[in-house]
Design a protein around this motif. Sequence first.
Motif, short mmCIF file in Angstrom:
data_model
loop_
_atom_site.label_atom_id
_atom_site.label_comp_id
_atom_site.label_asym_id
_atom_site.label_seq_id
_atom_site.Cartn_x
_atom_site.Cartn_y
_atom_site.Cartn_z
N SER A 1 16.10 91.00 -18.80
CA SER A 1 16.05 92.06 -17.80
C SER A 1 15.21 91.66 -16.59
N PHE A 2 14.40 90.61 -16.72
CA PHE A 2 13.58 90.12 -15.60
C PHE A 2 14.43 89.90 -14.36
N THR B 1 17.00 91.40 -13.32
CA THR B 1 17.64 92.58 -12.72
C THR B 1 16.78 93.21 -11.63
N LYS B 2 15.53 92.79 -11.50
CA LYS B 2 14.60 93.41 -10.55
C LYS B 2 14.86 92.99 -9.10
N ALA B 3 15.40 91.81 -8.89
CA ALA B 3 15.73 91.30 -7.55
C ALA B 3 16.76 90.19 -7.72
N PHE C 1 14.01 84.97 -6.99
CA PHE C 1 12.65 84.93 -7.53
C PHE C 1 12.05 83.56 -7.27
N TRP D 1 25.96 90.28 -12.62
CA TRP D 1 25.14 91.13 -13.49
C TRP D 1 25.18 90.63 -14.92
#
Length: 96
Positions: A2-3, A5-7, A10, A26
Amino acid sequence: MSFFTKASVFPGSLGTFRYRFQRNGWLNKPDSTIQVWVYENTSFELAQDVETETFPWTEEGVEAIKAWLEQKLAERGTEPYRIPYTPKQHVLEQPE
């Protein structure tokens, strides 16, 4: 998992070892990928020694990312973070 999914992008570092992730799509969707770059201790935009690999965005793909990053870290090494700086020689003229 899920890390990512935040942006969608990175950047990160471990000392002077720089890396960057970019997700496309996704989690667990067909054709979803995570592209990973490793590069020297500079900004991504100025980096010249860049290696990249693309992985599927699945549990297996994330495990492969970890293994690839560990391999690149072993090959490239790391030092404590420092700002690359080359001092310029300045000659001050003394009035006579």
